[in-house]
Design an enzyme around this catalytic site. Structure first.
Site, PDB file in Angstrom:
ATOM      1  N   GLY A  77       0.844  -1.196   0.000  1.00 55.33           N
ATOM      2  CA  GLY A  77       0.000   0.000   0.000  1.00 55.33           C
ATOM      3  C   GLY A  77       0.875   1.240   0.000  1.00 55.33           C
ATOM      4  O   GLY A  77       1.544   1.513   0.985  1.00 55.33           O
ATOM      5  N   SER A 118      -6.204   6.565   4.262  1.00 52.77           N
ATOM      6  CA  SER A 118      -7.209   7.624   4.356  1.00 52.77           C
ATOM      7  C   SER A 118      -6.594   8.993   4.630  1.00 52.77           C
ATOM      8  O   SER A 118      -7.119  10.014   4.185  1.00 52.77           O
ATOM      9  CB  SER A 118      -8.182   7.277   5.483  1.00 52.77           C
ATOM     10  N   CYS A 159      -3.534   9.934   3.938  1.00 50.55           N
ATOM     11  CA  CYS A 159      -2.273   9.973   3.212  1.00 50.55           C
ATOM     12  C   CYS A 159      -2.348  10.940   2.042  1.00 50.55           C
ATOM     13  O   CYS A 159      -3.353  10.965   1.323  1.00 50.55           O
ATOM     14  CB  CYS A 159      -2.082   8.550   2.732  1.00 50.55           C
ATOM     15  N   GLU A 186     -25.008   2.702  -8.743  1.00 49.12           N
ATOM     16  CA  GLU A 186     -26.024   1.678  -8.493  1.00 49.12           C
ATOM     17  C   GLU A 186     -25.647   0.835  -7.271  1.00 49.12           C
ATOM     18  O   GLU A 186     -26.512   0.316  -6.568  1.00 49.12           O
ATOM     19  CB  GLU A 186     -26.139   0.784  -9.736  1.00 49.12           C
TER      20      GLU A 186
HETATM   21  P1  XMP Z   1      -6.419   3.659   6.333  1.00 50.56           P
HETATM   22  O1  XMP Z   1      -6.979   3.995   4.984  1.00 50.56           O
HETATM   23  O2  XMP Z   1      -6.837   2.308   6.819  1.00 50.56           O
HETATM   24  O3  XMP Z   1      -4.841   3.594   6.095  1.00 50.56           O
HETATM   25  O4  XMP Z   1      -6.680   4.729   7.340  1.00 50.56           O
HETATM   26  C1  XMP Z   1      -3.937   3.320   7.142  1.00 50.56           C
HETATM   27  C2  XMP Z   1      -2.559   3.230   6.565  1.00 50.56           C
HETATM   28  O5  XMP Z   1      -2.114   4.490   6.026  1.00 50.56           O
HETATM   29  C3  XMP Z   1      -0.694   4.528   6.024  1.00 50.56           C
HETATM   30  N1  XMP Z   1      -0.262   5.800   6.595  1.00 50.56           N
HETATM   31  C4  XMP Z   1       0.234   6.827   5.898  1.00 50.56           C
HETATM   32  N2  XMP Z   1       0.500   6.918   4.589  1.00 50.56           N
HETATM   33  N3  XMP Z   1       1.239   9.146   4.933  1.00 50.56           N
HETATM   34  C5  XMP Z   1       1.047   8.080   4.118  1.00 50.56           C
HETATM   35  O6  XMP Z   1       1.363   8.170   2.926  1.00 50.56           O
HETATM   36  C6  XMP Z   1       1.000   9.117   6.272  1.00 50.56           C
HETATM   37  O7  XMP Z   1       1.189  10.097   6.995  1.00 50.56           O
HETATM   38  C7  XMP Z   1       0.472   7.882   6.770  1.00 50.56           C
HETATM   39  N4  XMP Z   1       0.144   7.478   8.014  1.00 50.56           N
HETATM   40  C8  XMP Z   1      -0.309   6.197   7.877  1.00 50.56           C
HETATM   41  C9  XMP Z   1      -0.219   3.350   6.854  1.00 50.56           C
HETATM   42  O8  XMP Z   1       0.257   2.367   5.967  1.00 50.56           O
HETATM   43  C10 XMP Z   1      -1.470   2.925   7.594  1.00 50.56           C
HETATM   44  O9  XMP Z   1      -1.480   1.593   7.997  1.00 50.56           O
END
Ligand code: XMP
Length: 479
Positions: A299, A304, A306, A470
């Site tokens: 990833g 979210s 990021c 949809e």
């Molecule tokens: P979700 O979408 O589940 O993602 O909230 C959590 C993951 O986001 C990553 N993460 C970051 N990625 N900048 C980034 O590019 C950040 O500051 C950051 N902080 C967290 C991380 O892999 C986490 O598990």
């Protein structure tokens, strides 16, 4: 320049196609999976190593229901090791290193230790570690003078029922019941303390039949580490505290220093599972696997909070990243963790269907009771804070914690994450129940009883924006 002709896809770009299924009930679906070879999880869910998501409380709750939490690294080494200890002590049939005090410890001090460690009973020992008595919060409750020494109110050794370290669970259960006691100290022939069994721990064992446990019956927990020289010390200290998995976590994991770190850790701690990431390509998976990674986290820019894709222009939409990485991972026998971008249970189905063994969740868990920090009121609603670990404030806090290692020139800081709020969502157990329920249902639509069967059966269809519309609630006013 190279331009791929196929577009990168993410969860909302696709749907899974329903398949013939002989599954009558969701309970027939087995969601168990591998975190790394040799460590199985009852549910394929990991809480993210973010400082607004996973500390000890979240890790305990995650492991209790069969997932696992990864304690973040944006704290001192000592604090991270303490968090590991808290998880390891939280639910075990035998507490191997019970907290001890001396007989002259004042009741006031003893109470403070109990509050800090959230433990209701302390073992009183002499300088040689021999058992002198047991002091519980009840002993202190009505004591007239809190300056009294522990020995004045404790239950003395002569009145204690004790057992030896080879006490089995059924034996301990019987003994605790027979004498109507709640704590059973374990001693050797010289009366030296070898451990402690508590009624509460035995009850907890029954409450969580699917908990993720180590071979000694303690909850499992992972720790995040970075790629600096000091991270070897961090790894070693956390392993001594009982950590089960090391997660080498950097924004761009397909990098020489990450590969060297993985190799170094596998040299130094050959039996310890190491997860590494984050990457977004099969080449990244291969390089980390070759260095010894036991699982790879996938990833880049999908999270979210990021803004990596906005700031740098880099990233791979998560479904494409997972499916390409999983192809390599399956070939190499290295489980893939889909990290970031999951907003609903259907996304979990899609990530697993695309080949991931587990998913890591940040924002979906950040609003729960077990995430660090209290709820705040915003626009009349309860919310909790989530922040990117590369956000400006996280960088400021990191500098405060680790001045020597990462001297930051503030003019140079370019944040790749933001601070935000998510709705307050109550206990994480309820949240996980919904997510796993969705996954079970999803697997039954694919006719898959197990996750490997789901990998085989999953067939995705790209959808248009009309198809996406949809797929949501439409043309009604939701009550
Ligand atoms: P979700 O979408 O589940 O993602 O909230 C959590 C993951 O986001 C990553 N993460 C970051 N990625 N900048 C980034 O590019 C950040 O500051 C950051 N902080 C967290 C991380 O892999 C986490 O598990």
């Amino acid at each position: 320049m190279k331009l791929h002709s196929q577009p990168g896809l993410t969860f909302d770009d696709v749907l899974l196609i329903p398949k013939h299924s002989s599954i009558r009930s969701r309970s027939e679906v087995d969601t168990s999976t591998e975190l790394v070879p040799g460590i199985r999880l009852h549910i394929p869910i990991i809480s993210s190593n973010m400082d607004t998501v996973t500390e000890a409380d979240m890790a305990i709750a995650m492991a209790q229901v069969g997932g696992i939490g990864i304690i973040h690294r944006f704290m001192t080494i000592e604090k991270q090791a303490q968090a590991v200890q808290k998880v390891k002590r939280s639910e075990s049939f035998i507490v191997e290193s019970p907290i001890t005090i001396s007989p002259v410890t004042s009741l006031k001090e003893a109470k403070a230790i109990m509050v800090e460690t959230e433990i209701g009973g302390l073992v009183v020992t002499d300088a040689e570690g021999c058992l002198l008595g047991l002091l519980t919060s009840r002993d202190i409750l009505l004591a007239p003078d809190k300056q009294l020494p522990a020995e004045a109110v404790m239950t003395p050794r002569s009145d204690l029922v004790v057992a030896t370290a080879d006490e089995t669970l059924p034996e301990a259960r019987l003994t605790l019941h027979k004498y109507r006691i709640e704590k059973l100290p374990l001693v050797d022939k010289e009366n030296r303390v070898q451990g402690l069994i508590t009624a509460q721990d035995i009850i907890k064992l029954q409450e969580h039949p699917h908990a993720t446990k180590d071979e000694r019956g303690r909850l499992r927990v992972g720790v995040a580490i970075g790629v600096h020289a000091s991270d070897y010390k961090r790894a070693e200290t956390c392993l001594e505290a009982g950590a089960d998995v090391l997660v080498v976590d950097v924004a761009h994991g397909h990098a020489k220093h990450t590969i060297e770190m993985v190799r170094g850790l596998k040299d130094k701690f050959p039996t310890v599972p190491v997860v590494a990431g984050n990457v977004a390509t099969a080449a990244g998976v291969r390089d980390l696997a070759e260095a010894g990674a036991d699982a790879v986290k996938v990833g880049v820019g999908s999270g979210s909070i990021c803004i990596t894709r906005i700031v740098t222009g880099f990233g791979v939409p998560q479904l494409t990243a997972v499916s390409e990485c999983a192809e390599a991972g399956h070939e190499l026998g290295v489980p893939i963790i889909s990290d970031g971008g999951i907003r609903k249970s259907g996304d979990v189905s899609k990530a697993i269907g695309a080949g991931a063994s587990t998913v890591m969740l940040g924002s979906m868990l950040a609003g729960t009771d077990e995430s660090p920090g209290a709820a705040v009121i915003r626009d009349g609603q309860q919310k909790k804070i989530i922040r990117g670990m590369a956000s400006l404030t996280a960088n400021v806090d990191r500098k405060a914690i680790d001045k020597s290692e990462e001297e930051i020139d503030w003019g140079e800081v370019v944040p790749e994450g933001v601070e935000a709020v998510v709705p307050y969502r109550g206990p994480v157990g309820d949240m996980l129940h919904q997510i796993v329920g969705g996954l079970r249902s999803g697997m039954s639509y694919a006719g898959a009883r197990t996750i490997p069967e789901f990998w085989k059966n999953a067939e995705f269809l790209r959808i248009t924006s009309a198809g996406k519309q949809e797929s949501g609630v439409h043309d009604v006013d939701v009550l």
